[in-house]
Each structure stands twice: as C-alpha cells, then as structure tokens.
Scaffold this motif. Sequence first.
Motif, mmCIF file in Angstrom:
data_model
loop_
_atom_site.group_PDB
_atom_site.id
_atom_site.type_symbol
_atom_site.label_atom_id
_atom_site.label_comp_id
_atom_site.label_asym_id
_atom_site.label_seq_id
_atom_site.Cartn_x
_atom_site.Cartn_y
_atom_site.Cartn_z
ATOM 1 N N ASN A 26 0.811 -1.226 0.000
ATOM 2 C CA ASN A 26 0.000 0.000 0.000
ATOM 3 C C ASN A 26 0.841 1.271 0.000
ATOM 4 O O ASN A 26 0.418 2.311 0.506
ATOM 5 N N ARG A 27 2.065 1.219 -0.562
ATOM 6 C CA ARG A 27 2.845 2.441 -0.732
ATOM 7 C C ARG A 27 2.252 3.251 -1.872
ATOM 8 O O ARG A 27 2.078 2.756 -2.978
ATOM 9 N N GLU A 28 1.937 4.501 -1.587
ATOM 10 C CA GLU A 28 1.358 5.371 -2.593
ATOM 11 C C GLU A 28 2.405 6.234 -3.290
ATOM 12 O O GLU A 28 2.229 6.632 -4.439
ATOM 13 N N ASN A 29 3.491 6.531 -2.601
ATOM 14 C CA ASN A 29 4.548 7.365 -3.181
ATOM 15 C C ASN A 29 5.642 6.471 -3.748
ATOM 16 O O ASN A 29 6.405 5.852 -2.996
ATOM 17 N N TRP A 30 5.674 6.380 -5.080
ATOM 18 C CA TRP A 30 6.673 5.531 -5.728
ATOM 19 C C TRP A 30 7.887 6.339 -6.191
ATOM 20 O O TRP A 30 8.734 5.834 -6.915
ATOM 21 N N ASN A 31 7.967 7.589 -5.829
ATOM 22 C CA ASN A 31 9.088 8.451 -6.205
ATOM 23 C C ASN A 31 9.984 8.682 -4.989
ATOM 24 O O ASN A 31 9.521 9.169 -3.942
ATOM 25 N N LEU A 32 11.240 8.320 -5.100
ATOM 26 C CA LEU A 32 12.185 8.483 -4.004
ATOM 27 C C LEU A 32 13.080 9.693 -4.275
ATOM 28 O O LEU A 32 13.681 9.822 -5.342
ATOM 29 N N SER A 33 13.148 10.565 -3.305
ATOM 30 C CA SER A 33 14.043 11.721 -3.446
ATOM 31 C C SER A 33 15.428 11.413 -2.916
ATOM 32 O O SER A 33 16.424 11.998 -3.348
ATOM 33 N N LYS A 34 15.472 10.491 -1.957
ATOM 34 C CA LYS A 34 16.777 10.095 -1.421
ATOM 35 C C LYS A 34 16.631 8.752 -0.733
ATOM 36 O O LYS A 34 15.529 8.284 -0.454
ATOM 37 N N GLY A 35 17.770 8.151 -0.471
ATOM 38 C CA GLY A 35 17.771 6.889 0.236
ATOM 39 C C GLY A 35 17.355 5.724 -0.647
ATOM 40 O O GLY A 35 17.305 5.831 -1.875
ATOM 41 N N SER A 36 17.072 4.601 -0.011
ATOM 42 C CA SER A 36 16.698 3.377 -0.716
ATOM 43 C C SER A 36 15.417 2.800 -0.108
ATOM 44 O O SER A 36 15.094 3.060 1.056
ATOM 45 N N GLU A 37 14.724 1.996 -0.930
ATOM 46 C CA GLU A 37 13.512 1.357 -0.421
ATOM 47 C C GLU A 37 13.202 0.132 -1.261
ATOM 48 O O GLU A 37 13.489 0.102 -2.466
ATOM 49 N N LEU A 38 12.631 -0.873 -0.605
ATOM 50 C CA LEU A 38 12.240 -2.110 -1.282
ATOM 51 C C LEU A 38 10.754 -2.041 -1.647
ATOM 52 O O LEU A 38 9.908 -1.777 -0.796
ATOM 53 N N PHE A 39 10.448 -2.285 -2.922
ATOM 54 C CA PHE A 39 9.065 -2.256 -3.399
ATOM 55 C C PHE A 39 8.624 -3.673 -3.770
ATOM 56 O O PHE A 39 9.402 -4.452 -4.316
ATOM 57 N N HIS A 40 7.361 -3.973 -3.463
ATOM 58 C CA HIS A 40 6.769 -5.285 -3.821
ATOM 59 C C HIS A 40 5.539 -5.001 -4.683
ATOM 60 O O HIS A 40 4.523 -4.521 -4.194
ATOM 61 N N PHE A 41 5.678 -5.278 -5.988
ATOM 62 C CA PHE A 41 4.632 -4.925 -6.941
ATOM 63 C C PHE A 41 3.808 -6.137 -7.350
ATOM 64 O O PHE A 41 4.318 -7.269 -7.393
#
Length: 804
Positions: free
Chosen positions: A713-728
Amino acid sequence: MEPGRHALQTPSLHSSVPYEFKNVFDGKAKPVTFSENPGSWMSRVSITTKQKCVPVNMHVERDTVDIAAVEEWLVRITLQHGLNIYTTEGTLLDSVREPILQWKLGTIMTKNDISKLYPHVVDLKTAKCPCANDVVLLGFIMNTTLDGVYIGLSFSGFWNYDDTTWYNLTDMVYSQVGEEHTELSMVDMVLTNHFLVILTSLGLFISGDLRFPSSSVLMVDYIKGKLWYNERCFANRERFEVDYVTITFERNRTLSEASSCFYSKEPFLEWLPCLPPISKGMKTILSTVVTFLVDQEQSSGVYLFHNQVWLSIDGGNTFELIADFHDDIIKNTYHSFYTSDITFVSRSGKVYLTKAGLGRYSKIGSISDKIFTLYYDHMGFIHKLTPDHFEAAFGNSKGIFGQAPDMGFETVLAPQYITLNEMIFYAYVPENEPKESIYTKKFNDIHLGKLIHSRKTGTAYIRKILQHNTPKGFLSSVIAEIVDPFGIEEVHESSCLSSSLSINQAGNFSYKLTLQLQTSGVTSSFQDSDIEKTVVIPGYSSFLITRILDNENALAIATMPETVPHNMTFLQGSWFLYNFGQRDGRTWNIHSKPCNYWFQQHDGSLSLNVLKYIDLGKSHTLKIKVIPNTKGILFTQKSGKFKQCANVSTREECNCTNDQKFSHAVAFSDCREKVPRFKFPVTQYPISLKIYSEDGHIPVETPYLVTVTEVNNRENWNLSKGSELFHFRVSVVPGVSFCNLGEEFQRKRDQGPAACDHISPLVTLRSTLGDHGCAGGPSARWCPQAQPPASEMDAGNKICGTKL
C-alpha cells in the motif's frame, strides 16, 4: 438498454437505426461496438458527463425490399469506460420484409374492445414466426357465450401488453361459412414461413402466400383438433426444404373419415393421412395420434404420448423413454430455437424443462393461473401470457414459476457408502404400499444430475439411477458423488450411540439390532424417534430401522444383505446413525445442480443455435469454449507482515525451500534473500507483454488492460533520497479473461525515483486457480526489450522468465 427487450425496426432500404443510451457512467468518451451474425461492425460515440442519453445511428443496407422470411438479427452492444466493460444484447427486426407484418389480419380493436372479451376467454394459443421469434400471434379461445376469432400481433416479443395490435377476424370467417353458423371460436393456429393456418370450430382456414395477396380456404368438419408445426426458418432456403403442418382430431360419433390425423405441405391444399392404411381382416385397436411431426431428412414421424415423453435421436427409428408422469398429463409444450429449451406444462400446472436432444429433465416450478400460455422470444427469454397481462422471466424464472421446487418424494432414504467419496441412497418402499402408488416411492429419470441435500448438512451429486427388485423394501437407488459430507446423528439426538451394537438375522429379510452398554451409569437406548434412521457401518451393509422392539432391540432391513456382518459386535464410535427419514417432515430434498460451466462457440458467434449445411463427403470442425463460473474457480492470496516466519526467532526456523527463497509471491516474501537492485536513473524503459497458450503466443492488446499495484500500500513511488524495497503486483483487469492472470515481483531502488512506468517488468503472469480453474489455459509473461543496469540480481533470474 436492457438485453432482450429490443426488436428495433429497419424502416427503409437504406436506413439509419437510432439507439439511445442512458449515460450512467462518469468520465470520457465511450466506444460502442455493434456486432451481429454473420457480420459485424463497430461504431464509436462520445458520451460526456453532461449528456443523459445519446443517439447512435446504424446505417443498414438491404439488397432488396421483397417480402420474404428474413432472419431477425442479434445485436450486441459494448460500452467501455476506463477499465470497465459493459455489454448488452438485443434484436433487430426488418419490419419492411417480414411477411405477416404486411397483412391486415382483420378489423383493428381498441383496448376497451379487448377488455370486454376477458370473461369469455377459456384458453390461449400462440404462433411465432420461424425466422423472427419476436414476431408472434396470440389467439383467444372463447367459450360458447361469445362467438368470434380474435388475434393479437406483436413484433417485440410481448414484452409490453400495450405494444400489441389486436384484430377481429370474425367477419372474415363468417364470409366464408355463412352467418347462420354459431359458436365460432379459434381452436389452434400455426404461423409458417409463408402461410397462416387457423383452425376454428367451423373449419380450417389457410391464408394465401403471405408474400403475395391471395386467399384460399380448406374446410374440415371437426371441432376438437390441434395443429402441429415443426418450426424451421427458411431465410436461407434450400430447394428441398418445405413447411409441413399436421392436424389431429379427437374422434367423435359423426367421424366418417378413416384417420384422425392428416398432414400437408405448403400451400396446404392436399392433406394425407398420417397413419398407414390397415389391410382388411387385420385386427385393429382404436388409437389416437397425439402428436405427429415430419422429419424431412429422415421422412419419418415422431409420436409423443400424453403422459410420457419419448426421445428419438435417429429420426424416429428408435425411442427412449425420458419421462413418465403417470396420472398427470402433459397439456402443452413450448420451445426456444435460440437456446434449445423445451418446456412441458402438465394438466396440474407443473412445469418441466429439458434441452433438445438431452436425456434428462427438471421440474422448475408451477403455474396457478387458470388461463395462460407460455412463449419464448427471439433471445430465448420465456414469457407467461394471460388475457389481460404479460410477464417475462428476465434473468430467472422465479417470477413466473415460483421458487425452485423440491424434486424429492415422500419416503425414507437409506445411505450406503461404497467409497470415501461415493454413496448409494436406497429409496424405501413399505411392504404394505399399494401397487398403484409404488412409483411415488421410487427414484426416476428426473433425479439424474440433481443434488441430494440433507436438512442437517451435506450434499451429493446424483450420477446414476438404478431400478431393481432386491433387496427387499428397496426398489430403486441412486449412486451419488459426495460434494459436502453429510452430518451424522449426535448422542443427544440418539442415545443409542453410547452403546456397542450387535446384529443378528431375525427373519428372511429383517435383522435385529441389539445394544450393549459399555459404560455404567450412562443412559443408552433405542427410542421411537430412531425409526427411519439408518445404521451405517464402514465396510458393511447399512440398516434402515423400521421398528423398535424395546430399549435394547430394534428391527431393521439391510441395504446390502450379502455384506451383513454376522456374529460381530461393533464398539461405540465404530458405527453411526444418519437421518434421511420423514417422521417429523422430510429431512432431505432434491434440487437442480447450479451451473458450473458455460459452453460458447469458439467463432464468437452470438447465436446459440446455428444451422450449418455440409456437402456430402465433407467435414466441419466444431470448436467450443468451456467456461467455469465464479463458483468453480478458487482464488487464494493472503498477505501480512509475517507469514512463513511468523512466531520464529531465527531465519533457519522459517523452513524455507529453495523455490520459496526465489519466489516473488507475497506468501513467501519472508523467505526472499536477494532481489534485483537498480540505481538511478532508469527511465523510458520499453516493455512488451505476451500471452502464451497451447496455440502459441499473442501480443497483449486491448482489452487485456494491465494494472500495477504496490502490495504494501505504498502510494509514493518516487524516491528523493535513500533506498527502499518495493513489492509490486501486476494483474490483467478482471472481466477480459476467465483466468486470474497476475504475478508479483520485488525491486530495490537506490537514490532515485521509482515511477510506475519505469518499473523493470521482470515478471511472469500466471493464474492461481482451484480444481475447476483454467488448467491448460493461457499464461502471460513480460519480456523487456533491453536489460537495465543492475548491481545485484537473484541467482538464476532471467529477463523473460519461464513459461508456466
């Protein structure tokens, strides 16, 4: 636009037919697709949110305006808005060429004139056009207090009573027979491709060819009779095809002719006897022909008897008994060419349904109206017609025939297991049952393919009907496949279950059941309420309890005498009781099985019943699609923070397999050790989607639309900095495929945006289905055109994946 409710007319040789669509959607323009058999076309129309309805003109061109039998078109209309697709169907009628619509049948009557006839109407008759079933005639059969022939004409399938045009044909009949005759009434009528045949109490009247103005009349001196017609559309007529009509009569004392059945072919000027002549000196039995139809290919007649239904699939050479109604007589039959439905209505008002050529039938309800008739329109919807109002079964027939009836019968059933998943149900016939009513205690053909339900719990599908003379007390049985297990009796319902049980023979066909208490202080005995319950012992015969002798003993009959256990004692918990009795009301019932599959022609044709001609020596391949319904498909998907690793402290305790460690599914996300990692920037990444099946693969185009969601349920798919794991999760929108095509994948983004259209589509679309799913059906996978930069990939991970 409601499906099945439109018989739109084409008014000229080159015409535009207007449609109006209610705007029930919000958003942008909507494409509208029109299709008909055998051709199709598409028209696009823009519907804005401010418009409540919008006209759509279809330009239809004819090669000729000659009056002739012309097939009524089936029209499908599709509205697409965003990811939603809405479809409806209707009919298109060429009113300029339809023969009966060009005739003035008689004097036009007003609604007030018609209402005065209602008290004198005793029955109704319908006759529909073979090529356009929405063009239909309704005739009143009058009592002796009012003379006349009155017919209503509809070109829209009797959906609306006020759309019917009524005609008085009384003067026309009297002009032929003379006004000195009385008690004039319609008896029956038939509308063929080119002729209207009306049987009245004063004779048989045949129109001229409806394509040309003429008249001819045949007079017959019978009053009680019936017309029979094998409906067939001649829009694409072959030279050998011709309409036949049969007339049958009830013999009376003044009958001088040798036959009570005659048939004729158009123009119906010469009538021949149905039955062959009987040689002199031969012993004859007076017979009545109830039905006679001509099979042009086989040149044979088909006979149906008044309380039985017989089926012939070889042109009348052999017959199979389908139904025996005993003391209830089939009064009328109705059929739909479009759906192949055949409905029987008995004298008692019971309604039965079968399909053409099908060796089984069902009871679908009853009708309490004193005066009515049934009629199938061109789309296959069934209507109930009464003198003053019409009703249509739109979606289901409950509104016309009432609640789906219980097809059970008043007796006791004794269950017997034959495997873990199969049972035999024996129908009990008491020894003192009168011979003439034994049939009411037996299974018959109507139960084939139905479901047995227990009032407690449990369902079984009847696969086979058995008729037999042994064992004693059981004259019929069914073999049934268990769908849901049947509930057994509990100790609080039958205290005898607290004891062990021994069985001894007590006569030629009866057995004594004896209880032996295992635990002191426990109340355990047979009770009167145990009568009609069945003792079931796995691996041995079952026993139907028929009488209680005392607290410890009862008499029973065996379902399988050859497997009765002798000199054996069965401990508590090793034998069971089932209640399929009727002492306090029947505890079981039989109903039709819900539809699990739909059959559809593979060529996309709208028609359910297409006639194809094949030259001698040639062959034709028939292709159909078998589609499971939603109740036959199982979709499973569960998500959460911890699944495989719930309530464990170390990764080793998750017990993940190698396949789970490389799986993209949410269910195994706890097991993932590595995921693809992409660095900024990854932009304008081209992708293609293909669907693979046994026939090869095709590119994914409209209407196979795809959605992408983030399962956490992540709504913001744009990262300005850092890292993140997405599950699509990538899915094909519902409604365009009967498989649930979708797959999940994980990606790690470092120091950059992760927009939807920049996702690396390393994914295989697949279907997650149950036992009735799309086994062997299509699968899909995404194949990127080029590989983006990646610093870390899963072991064995390939760009195009593998075909499922």
